[in-house]
Every structure is written in structure tokens, then in C-alpha cells.
Design a protein around this motif. Structure first.
Motif, PDB file in Angstrom:
ATOM      1  N   PHE A 119       8.261 -54.353  48.613  1.00 57.68           N
ATOM      2  CA  PHE A 119       7.303 -55.392  49.023  1.00 57.68           C
ATOM      3  C   PHE A 119       6.325 -55.747  47.911  1.00 57.68           C
ATOM      4  CE2 PHE A 119       5.627 -51.279  50.288  1.00 57.68           C
ATOM      5  CZ  PHE A 119       4.337 -51.304  49.800  1.00 57.68           C
ATOM      6  N   ALA A 120       6.191 -54.883  46.884  1.00 62.13           N
ATOM      7  CA  ALA A 120       5.255 -55.190  45.807  1.00 62.13           C
ATOM      8  C   ALA A 120       5.800 -56.301  44.906  1.00 62.13           C
ATOM      9  CB  ALA A 120       4.977 -53.937  44.983  1.00 62.13           C
ATOM     10  N   ILE A 121       7.091 -56.278  44.614  1.00 64.57           N
ATOM     11  CA  ILE A 121       7.662 -57.308  43.730  1.00 64.57           C
ATOM     12  C   ILE A 121       7.644 -58.685  44.390  1.00 64.57           C
ATOM     13  CG2 ILE A 121       9.797 -58.030  42.581  1.00 64.57           C
ATOM     14  CD1 ILE A 121      10.340 -55.001  42.124  1.00 64.57           C
ATOM     15  N   PRO A 122       8.073 -58.846  45.666  1.00 63.10           N
ATOM     16  CA  PRO A 122       7.944 -60.164  46.300  1.00 63.10           C
ATOM     17  C   PRO A 122       6.498 -60.623  46.424  1.00 63.10           C
ATOM     18  CG  PRO A 122       9.481 -58.810  47.540  1.00 63.10           C
ATOM     19  CD  PRO A 122       8.837 -57.930  46.533  1.00 63.10           C
ATOM     20  N   ALA A 123       5.576 -59.679  46.658  1.00 64.10           N
ATOM     21  CA  ALA A 123       4.164 -60.064  46.729  1.00 64.10           C
ATOM     22  C   ALA A 123       3.658 -60.548  45.383  1.00 64.10           C
ATOM     23  CB  ALA A 123       3.336 -58.878  47.217  1.00 64.10           C
ATOM     24  N   LEU A 124       4.118 -59.922  44.300  1.00 65.73           N
ATOM     25  CA  LEU A 124       3.713 -60.363  42.971  1.00 65.73           C
ATOM     26  C   LEU A 124       4.248 -61.757  42.666  1.00 65.73           C
ATOM     27  CD1 LEU A 124       2.351 -59.568  40.278  1.00 65.73           C
ATOM     28  CD2 LEU A 124       4.554 -58.634  39.553  1.00 65.73           C
ATOM     29  N   PHE A 125       5.523 -62.029  42.985  1.00 67.37           N
ATOM     30  CA  PHE A 125       6.086 -63.369  42.754  1.00 67.37           C
ATOM     31  C   PHE A 125       5.372 -64.424  43.602  1.00 67.37           C
ATOM     32  CE2 PHE A 125       9.945 -61.067  41.196  1.00 67.37           C
ATOM     33  CZ  PHE A 125       9.935 -61.611  39.927  1.00 67.37           C
ATOM     34  N   LEU A 126       4.988 -64.036  44.818  1.00 63.43           N
ATOM     35  CA  LEU A 126       4.244 -64.965  45.668  1.00 63.43           C
ATOM     36  C   LEU A 126       2.876 -65.281  45.075  1.00 63.43           C
ATOM     37  CD1 LEU A 126       3.876 -66.502  48.359  1.00 63.43           C
ATOM     38  CD2 LEU A 126       3.077 -64.355  49.357  1.00 63.43           C
ATOM     39  N   TYR A 127       2.214 -64.272  44.538  1.00 61.30           N
ATOM     40  CA  TYR A 127       0.891 -64.473  43.950  1.00 61.30           C
ATOM     41  C   TYR A 127       0.958 -65.356  42.705  1.00 61.30           C
ATOM     42  CZ  TYR A 127      -3.610 -63.350  41.834  1.00 61.30           C
ATOM     43  OH  TYR A 127      -4.851 -63.439  41.267  1.00 61.30           O
ATOM     44  N   LEU A 128       2.030 -65.245  41.934  1.00 64.48           N
ATOM     45  CA  LEU A 128       2.159 -66.028  40.702  1.00 64.48           C
ATOM     46  C   LEU A 128       2.754 -67.415  40.925  1.00 64.48           C
ATOM     47  CD1 LEU A 128       3.502 -63.216  38.361  1.00 64.48           C
ATOM     48  CD2 LEU A 128       1.175 -64.133  38.429  1.00 64.48           C
ATOM     49  N   SER A 129       3.160 -67.738  42.125  1.00 67.57           N
ATOM     50  CA  SER A 129       3.786 -69.043  42.387  1.00 67.57           C
ATOM     51  C   SER A 129       2.742 -70.160  42.419  1.00 67.57           C
ATOM     52  CB  SER A 129       4.531 -69.004  43.724  1.00 67.57           C
ATOM     53  OG  SER A 129       3.628 -68.792  44.778  1.00 67.57           O
ATOM     54  N   LYS A 130       3.204 -71.400  42.176  1.00 69.68           N
ATOM     55  CA  LYS A 130       2.316 -72.569  42.179  1.00 69.68           C
ATOM     56  C   LYS A 130       1.848 -72.914  43.592  1.00 69.68           C
ATOM     57  CE  LYS A 130       4.328 -74.727  38.070  1.00 69.68           C
ATOM     58  NZ  LYS A 130       5.045 -75.921  37.549  1.00 69.68           N
ATOM     59  N   ASP A 131       2.717 -72.733  44.566  1.00 69.25           N
ATOM     60  CA  ASP A 131       2.340 -73.065  45.938  1.00 69.25           C
ATOM     61  C   ASP A 131       1.160 -72.208  46.414  1.00 69.25           C
ATOM     62  OD1 ASP A 131       4.380 -74.900  46.017  1.00 69.25           O
ATOM     63  OD2 ASP A 131       5.832 -73.493  46.887  1.00 69.25           O
ATOM     64  N   PHE A 132       1.185 -70.933  46.063  1.00 68.14           N
ATOM     65  CA  PHE A 132       0.090 -70.044  46.466  1.00 68.14           C
ATOM     66  C   PHE A 132      -1.218 -70.475  45.826  1.00 68.14           C
ATOM     67  CE2 PHE A 132      -2.453 -66.179  45.968  1.00 68.14           C
ATOM     68  CZ  PHE A 132      -2.520 -65.760  47.283  1.00 68.14           C
ATOM     69  N   LYS A 133      -1.172 -70.852  44.554  1.00 69.40           N
ATOM     70  CA  LYS A 133      -2.397 -71.293  43.880  1.00 69.40           C
ATOM     71  C   LYS A 133      -2.941 -72.566  44.495  1.00 69.40           C
ATOM     72  CE  LYS A 133      -1.267 -69.170  39.431  1.00 69.40           C
ATOM     73  NZ  LYS A 133      -0.912 -69.416  38.013  1.00 69.40           N
ATOM     74  N   LYS A 134      -2.043 -73.517  44.826  1.00 69.13           N
ATOM     75  CA  LYS A 134      -2.491 -74.765  45.458  1.00 69.13           C
ATOM     76  C   LYS A 134      -3.115 -74.500  46.833  1.00 69.13           C
ATOM     77  CE  LYS A 134       0.809 -77.922  43.283  1.00 69.13           C
ATOM     78  NZ  LYS A 134       1.959 -78.810  43.524  1.00 69.13           N
ATOM     79  N   THR A 157       4.139 -71.025  51.417  1.00 66.94           N
ATOM     80  CA  THR A 157       3.402 -69.767  51.220  1.00 66.94           C
ATOM     81  C   THR A 157       3.373 -68.948  52.509  1.00 66.94           C
ATOM     82  OG1 THR A 157       1.358 -70.993  51.666  1.00 66.94           O
ATOM     83  CG2 THR A 157       1.948 -70.629  49.370  1.00 66.94           C
ATOM     84  N   ILE A 158       3.188 -69.607  53.654  1.00 65.99           N
ATOM     85  CA  ILE A 158       3.166 -68.877  54.933  1.00 65.99           C
ATOM     86  C   ILE A 158       4.519 -68.230  55.207  1.00 65.99           C
ATOM     87  CG2 ILE A 158       3.007 -69.195  57.428  1.00 65.99           C
ATOM     88  CD1 ILE A 158       0.863 -71.395  56.759  1.00 65.99           C
ATOM     89  N   ARG A 159       5.596 -68.957  54.929  1.00 60.43           N
ATOM     90  CA  ARG A 159       6.934 -68.412  55.168  1.00 60.43           C
ATOM     91  C   ARG A 159       7.209 -67.196  54.273  1.00 60.43           C
ATOM     92  NH1 ARG A 159       9.226 -72.738  54.414  1.00 60.43           N
ATOM     93  NH2 ARG A 159      10.028 -72.456  52.299  1.00 60.43           N
ATOM     94  N   ARG A 160       6.833 -67.312  53.005  1.00 56.09           N
ATOM     95  CA  ARG A 160       7.062 -66.190  52.090  1.00 56.09           C
ATOM     96  C   ARG A 160       6.143 -65.010  52.410  1.00 56.09           C
ATOM     97  NH1 ARG A 160       7.353 -68.540  46.033  1.00 56.09           N
ATOM     98  NH2 ARG A 160       7.942 -66.363  45.628  1.00 56.09           N
ATOM     99  N   GLY A 161       4.933 -65.293  52.861  1.00 52.91           N
ATOM    100  CA  GLY A 161       4.021 -64.219  53.252  1.00 52.91           C
ATOM    101  C   GLY A 161       4.526 -63.448  54.459  1.00 52.91           C
ATOM    102  N   LYS A 162       5.119 -64.154  55.421  1.00 49.86           N
ATOM    103  CA  LYS A 162       5.711 -63.472  56.581  1.00 49.86           C
ATOM    104  C   LYS A 162       6.835 -62.527  56.156  1.00 49.86           C
ATOM    105  CE  LYS A 162       4.734 -66.938  60.130  1.00 49.86           C
ATOM    106  NZ  LYS A 162       5.335 -67.949  61.033  1.00 49.86           N
ATOM    107  N   LYS A 163       7.644 -62.959  55.203  1.00 47.34           N
ATOM    108  CA  LYS A 163       8.725 -62.100  54.730  1.00 47.34           C
ATOM    109  C   LYS A 163       8.176 -60.831  54.072  1.00 47.34           C
ATOM    110  CE  LYS A 163      12.164 -65.739  53.940  1.00 47.34           C
ATOM    111  NZ  LYS A 163      12.954 -66.465  52.916  1.00 47.34           N
ATOM    112  N   VAL A 164       7.104 -60.985  53.282  1.00 42.84           N
ATOM    113  CA  VAL A 164       6.502 -59.818  52.624  1.00 42.84           C
ATOM    114  C   VAL A 164       5.947 -58.847  53.662  1.00 42.84           C
ATOM    115  CG1 VAL A 164       4.641 -59.080  51.099  1.00 42.84           C
ATOM    116  CG2 VAL A 164       6.010 -61.065  50.489  1.00 42.84           C
ATOM    117  N   LEU A 165       5.293 -59.362  54.696  1.00 41.01           N
ATOM    118  CA  LEU A 165       4.738 -58.496  55.739  1.00 41.01           C
ATOM    119  C   LEU A 165       5.839 -57.770  56.508  1.00 41.01           C
ATOM    120  CD1 LEU A 165       1.904 -60.797  57.111  1.00 41.01           C
ATOM    121  CD2 LEU A 165       1.611 -58.693  55.804  1.00 41.01           C
ATOM    122  N   LYS A 166       6.933 -58.452  56.779  1.00 38.20           N
ATOM    123  CA  LYS A 166       8.054 -57.795  57.467  1.00 38.20           C
ATOM    124  C   LYS A 166       8.605 -56.644  56.643  1.00 38.20           C
ATOM    125  CE  LYS A 166       9.725 -61.664  60.272  1.00 38.20           C
ATOM    126  NZ  LYS A 166      10.831 -62.644  60.463  1.00 38.20           N
TER     127      LYS A 166
END
Length: 383
Positions: free
Chosen positions: A360-375, A282-291
Motif C-alpha cells: 500500500f505504500a507504493i500505490p500511495a506514493l504514486f497517488l501523491y505524485l500524480s497530477k490529479d492529486f495535486k489539482k 483521486t477518489i477511486r485510487r484512494g479507495k483502492k489504497v485503503l482496501k
């Protein structure tokens, strides 16, 4: 049966049209870029202009900042370049129609009402003053019939008032003189009531002095009789104070130790939380969204012209030398011109860019719906 099928066909077509419109709007919001352009200047005052366009210049907004601390924001709605409506968001309560005529807003109407009321009040006051002046003129023109009697009455009243005040003053002076004479002559010449009051006061003072002396003697006797007991009490008080201080220090140390233990436990939990593989994902994917977000927000083109100068040429040269160390990073958009003879700062800039919300909205949406983010969120709430 054919009628039912026709109705269902019409309903299906309408639903498909509605879904198509919704999808079209979503695609426009996600992929139609928001273009912005910024201009600014600084020369003892700050002037600026910001333009934002969206949907192929269908919606425009302009924000203007002038040197006299006045900000105005105007929003325009256009279709294929044809202006439909202009709204002054900041800097005035006015609406401008498509034909260019200005429509007064609520504030303008209120101001007009206030001005009308003020004008009415001014007219009424002028009329009242005119009436008063007319009445005064009439009074002046009227004959003075009984002025002599009025003046005689006033003179008589004034003489009576002066005589009465003189008599009162003389009586007060006589009373004060008699009291002073009595005080000078001594207590024998004073009245009997005053003598009794003075004697009573003297007796009360003597009784108070004797009572104070008796209290002091009793305190001395108590101290002499209980000298050893007082020393023992003082020793006990000192020991009790030492015990209290020791207890307070122990309580403070216990609290500090408890807090340190809690901090250590939380630290261990955080370390374990960060070591989990799903948190790292989740941290790695969040960094990509912020970039991606920062890349979209940053301008793509720009130019800054800066003119600065200090009093001494040595200080300006020193600052210029330090700034020139980073020349490879800003040589494309920053142009510096030093002024060695005057102290002033002037700046002129412009920049423009595009913001694609979908990047950045579409990657953020996929990140929010992922299982890793929920865990990770569930585990973070437990810490």
C-alpha cells in the motif's frame, strides 16, 4: 594520472556500495513482511500476549497483559537467531544484555539511593533515642536534693493564683449586679452620661421618621402632578420596546439568511469539486489504497472460542438464535458454546497475520505524485 584514476575508481566503488545498501534497506522495509501474533483470554480478568517479528525474526517485540493490570513490553534484537540485546520498554526500567545479566536502570539506582538514605535516618533516630534514654536513666539515678523547696514554692504560687482569681470573679459579679440594679431601678438611678446618650438616640429616631414622612409626601405630590406625563412616558417606553424587539428579529433573520446563502454556495462548490474528473480519479485510487491497507492489517488466520450464559435459558437461546443468523460469515473463526444454567462470559482467541508495507505504500506514493492529486488538493484549499 594513474593515481587520480585509482582514487576516482575507489570513490565510485564506495558510492555504489552505499547506494546498494540504501536500496537494500528500502527493499527490506517495503517487502519484508511484519508478522504479528495475538493471543488473549477473558475469565473475570483480561490476559493477552502480542508478538511482532520483522526482518526474518531479526527484531522481536512482545507485549504481555496480565490480569493484575500490569503491562510489560520487551524488545529483542537478534541476528540469525542469536540474541544481541533485550530492552524492557514497559513494565520496568531494566536492560538485559546478551549474556542474560540484568543491568539496573535509572529508576533502580534512584530507589537504591532512597533506601540508603532511609536506612541512615533510621540508624540516626535509633542512636538519638538511645542517648535520650541514657540521659533519663542518669537523671533518675541522681539524688533529689531540693525537692521539698520546689514543692513548697509551687504550693504557695497555687494559693496566690486561686486567691487572685476569686477576687476578680467577685469584682465582676459585683459590677454586673450594680448594672442590673440600675436597669431595674429605672432611668433616674442611672448615671448622667447614659441618660444623655439615650436622649440623643431618641431624637435621632424622631428626625429620621419625620424625614421619611416628608419624602413620602413629596413622592405622592409628584405622582399626582405628573399623572398624564407618566402615562405618555409609559406609552413611549412600550413603543420603543416593540421597535427594539422588531429590530432584533430582523437582525436574526438576516443572519440566518446569510448563513443559509453561504451554506448553499459551499454546497454548490463541493458538488462542482466532486464532479471534476481529476477528483473522481483521486477518489477511486484512494479507495483502492485503503482496501489494500485493510487487507494487509486484517489477520489471515485466527480462532475465537466464546462461552456465554445468562440466568435464564430462554434469553440465552434467544441471543444464540439471533447470532446464528450470521453463521456463514463467522463459521471459520468463531465457535460459540452456550451455558444455560450459569451467568458467565469466557473468551479465548488467537490470530496471526502479515503486513507488507510495500503493497500500500507504493500505490500511495504514486497517488501523491500524480497530477490529479495535486489539482484536487489545490482546488480543495480554495473551497
Amino acid at each position: 594520472m594513474s593515481v587520480v584514476l585509482l582514487i576516482l575508481k575507489i570513490l565510485g566503488i564506495t558510492l555504489l556500495c552505499i547506494l546498494g545498501l540504501i536500496i537494500l534497506v528500502l527493499l527490506l522495509v517495503l517487502f519484508a513482511p511484519i508478522r504479528y501474533k495475538v493471543k488473549g483470554a477473558y475469565n473475570e480478568d483480561i490476559d493477552g500476549l502480542v508478538k511482532i517479528r520483522w526482518l526474518f525474526a531479526g527484531v522481536k517485540t512482545t507485549a504481555v497483559k496480565k490480569g493484575d493490570d500490569s503491562l510489560s513490553v520487551l524488545a529483542k534484537v537478534t541476528v540469525f537467531g542469536i540474541p544481541i540485546k533485550k530492552i524492557q520498554v514497559v513494565g520496568g526500567d531494566k536492560e538485559v544484555g546478551a549474556d542474560g545479566h540484568v543491568k539496573p536502570g535509572k529508576k533502580d539506582k534512584k530507589n537504591k539511593k532512597k533506601k540508603g538514605k532511609k536506612e541512615e535516618l533510621a540508624v540516626n533516630t535509633v542512636q538519638q533515642t538511645g542517648d535520650q534514654t541514657a540521659t533519663e536513666v542518669n537523671e533518675e539515678n541522681t539524688p533529689s536534693l531540693g525537692l521539698t523547696g520546689i514543692t513548697d514554692g509551687l504550693s504557695g504560687n497555687l494559693t496566690e493564683f486561686s486567691q487572685g482569681t476569686q477576687e476578680d470573679i467577685s469584682q465582676g459579679a459585683q459590677e454586673e449586679l450594680t448594672e442590673a440594679d440600675l436597669e431595674i431601678m429605672g432611668p433616674d438611678a442611672q448615671p448622667e452620661d447614659k441618660k444623655a446618650a439615650k436622649a440623643r438616640k431618641k431624637a435621632e429616631k424622631k428626625a429620621a421618621k419625620e424625614a421619611k414622612k416628608a419624602e413620602k409626601a413629596a413622592k405622592k405630590a409628584a405622582k399626582e402632578g405628573s399623572g398624564a406625563e407618566g402615562e405618555e412616558k409609559e406609552k413611549k417606553n412600550i413603543a420603543d420596546r416593540i421597535d427594539d424587539i422588531y429590530d432584533k428579529v430582523e437582525g436574526a433573520l438576516d443572519k440566518v439568511s446569510e448563513k443559509t446563502e453561504k451554506i448553499v454556495v459551499k454546497k454548490n462548490h463541493v458538488v462542482e469539486f466532486l464532479d471534476r474528473p481529476y477528483t473522481q480519479n483521486t477518489i477511486r485510487r484512494g479507495k483502492k489504497v485503503l482496501k489494500k491497507l485493510f487487507k494487509n492489517l486484517l489477520p489471515r488466520k485466527g480462532d475465537v472460542n466464546l462461552l456465554f450464559g445468562l440466568k435464564s435459558p430462554a434469553s440465552t437461546g434467544n441471543i444464540l438464535g439471533k447470532v446464528s443468523m450470521f453463521y456463514p460469515f463467522y463459521y471459520r473463526w468463531l465457535h460459540i458454546t452456550p451455558e444455560f444454567h450459569e451467568q458467565k462470559i469466557e473468551a479465548d482467541l488467537w490470530c496471526k497475520g502479515r503486513i507488507h508495507i510495500g503493497c500500500f505504500a507504493i500505490p500511495a506514493l504514486f497517488l501523491y505524485l500524480s497530477k490529479d492529486f495535486k489539482k484536487t488538493m489545490n482546488l480543495a484549499k480554495k473551497i
